[in-house]
Scaffold this active site. Structure first.
Site, short mmCIF file in Angstrom:
data_model
loop_
_atom_site.label_atom_id
_atom_site.label_comp_id
_atom_site.label_asym_id
_atom_site.label_seq_id
_atom_site.Cartn_x
_atom_site.Cartn_y
_atom_site.Cartn_z
N ILE A 1 46.15 -1.86 4.74
CA ILE A 1 46.17 -3.31 4.76
C ILE A 1 47.29 -3.81 5.68
O ILE A 1 48.32 -4.28 5.22
CB ILE A 1 46.37 -3.89 3.33
CG1 ILE A 1 45.40 -3.22 2.35
CG2 ILE A 1 46.17 -5.40 3.32
CD1 ILE A 1 45.55 -3.67 0.91
N PRO A 2 47.09 -3.65 7.01
CA PRO A 2 48.12 -4.15 7.93
C PRO A 2 48.20 -5.68 7.78
O PRO A 2 47.17 -6.33 7.65
CB PRO A 2 47.57 -3.79 9.32
CG PRO A 2 46.48 -2.80 9.07
CD PRO A 2 45.94 -3.09 7.71
N HIS A 3 49.42 -6.21 7.73
CA HIS A 3 49.52 -7.66 7.55
C HIS A 3 50.79 -8.23 8.14
O HIS A 3 51.72 -7.50 8.46
CB HIS A 3 49.43 -8.00 6.06
CG HIS A 3 50.48 -7.32 5.23
ND1 HIS A 3 50.26 -6.11 4.61
CD2 HIS A 3 51.74 -7.66 4.94
CE1 HIS A 3 51.34 -5.75 3.97
NE2 HIS A 3 52.28 -6.66 4.15
N GLY A 4 50.82 -9.53 8.23
CA GLY A 4 52.00 -10.19 8.75
C GLY A 4 51.89 -11.69 8.61
O GLY A 4 50.82 -12.22 8.30
#
Lengths: 154, 110
Positions: A65-68
């Site tokens: 779950i790559p996030h930013g």
């Protein structure tokens, strides 16, 4: 917050070309930038990679779950990516990652981010759903599968 | 004498009725870090839980999560201020409960 309200068909990438972590993140960034002209590809890539430096968002069971957070973003953005071959995402359980959910949130939206993360996780913790997502033949089938499962949640 | 810092958690630990001949230990905690249990705290929790052979469960109201699965913990969506109950049983269960409680109270060192 329903997944269907946030996820768009055009942001489902059923066959990622990338074979490593960096390339996959740039592939997500390119897809997002193409769809949302308000943000630049390099900025998205930079934000996602900075987050990865704090610890991989590759968790367990082939899921990442790559996030930013992005300043001034007008809405939550969700991208789904799939790599049947699997990508080494330096995941928590050291297994290759097949399913990616990229989340971008406005910088003040901590609560919404957590809620969306919770809802996605409730879906993804089901092994049967993860298998269905791997088996789905195209973006449309992935979209339908996710929306159907999402509807079942209260 | 236990160290001062371990006292509150020790008081919170209650031994539960025996289930399958193995005792549950439970503790009630409150999430104190500003962002709640998002990805990093969940990973830190699971990393610590996996160091113990005991079974670990995390409850938020009626929702129950496997304490050794990041997706499970994330699915609780525990925001700041949320009360969560941790239950452990099996080998080293008291130690696991104490260590995990300490991590939560430290705000996952964020």
């Amino acid at each position: 917050m329903k997944i269907a309200e946030t996820l768009k068909r055009e942001l489902i990438l059923p066959n990622l070309a990338a074979q490593n972590k960096l390339d996959s993140i740039m592939e997500f960034a390119a897809a997002i930038a193409k769809h949302f002209s308000e943000i630049k590809k390099d900025d998205i890539g930079h934000i996602l990679l900075e987050r990865e430096k704090l610890g991989s968002t590759g968790i367990q069971d082939g899921v990442a779950i790559p996030h930013g957070k992005i300043k001034g973003l007008s809405q939550m953005i969700v991208v789904f990516g799939r790599s049947l071959r699997g990508i080494d995402f330096q995941s928590f359980d050291n297994k290759p990652t097949h399913l990616f959910f990229v989340l971008l949130a406005p910088d003040h939206a901590t609560s919404e981010h957590l809620k969306l993360l919770a809802r996605l996780s409730r879906l993804l913790k089901k092994e049967s759903l993860r298998e269905e997502l791997i088996r789905a033949k195209d973006a449309e089938e992935i979209y339908q599968t996710l929306c159907e499962e999402d509807k079942k949640l209260p | 004498m236990p160290k001062k810092s371990t006292k509150p958690s020790a008081r919170r630990i209650k031994s539960f009725r025996k289930e399958n001949g193995r005792e549950w230990h439970a503790g009630l905690f409150r999430v104190v870090n500003a962002d709640g249990i998002h990805t990093r705290p969940a990973a830190a929790f699971v990393k610590l839980a996996q160091r113990f052979p005991s079974e670990v469960r995390v409850y938020k109201k009626k929702q129950c999560a496997d304490g050794k699965s990041i997706l499970n913990i994330l699915s609780l969506g525990a925001e700041k201020g949320t009360a969560i109950t941790i239950k452990t049983r099996g080998l080293k269960s008291k130690e696991a409960l104490r260590a995990l409680g300490k991590l939560i109270r430290a705000g996952f060192n964020e």
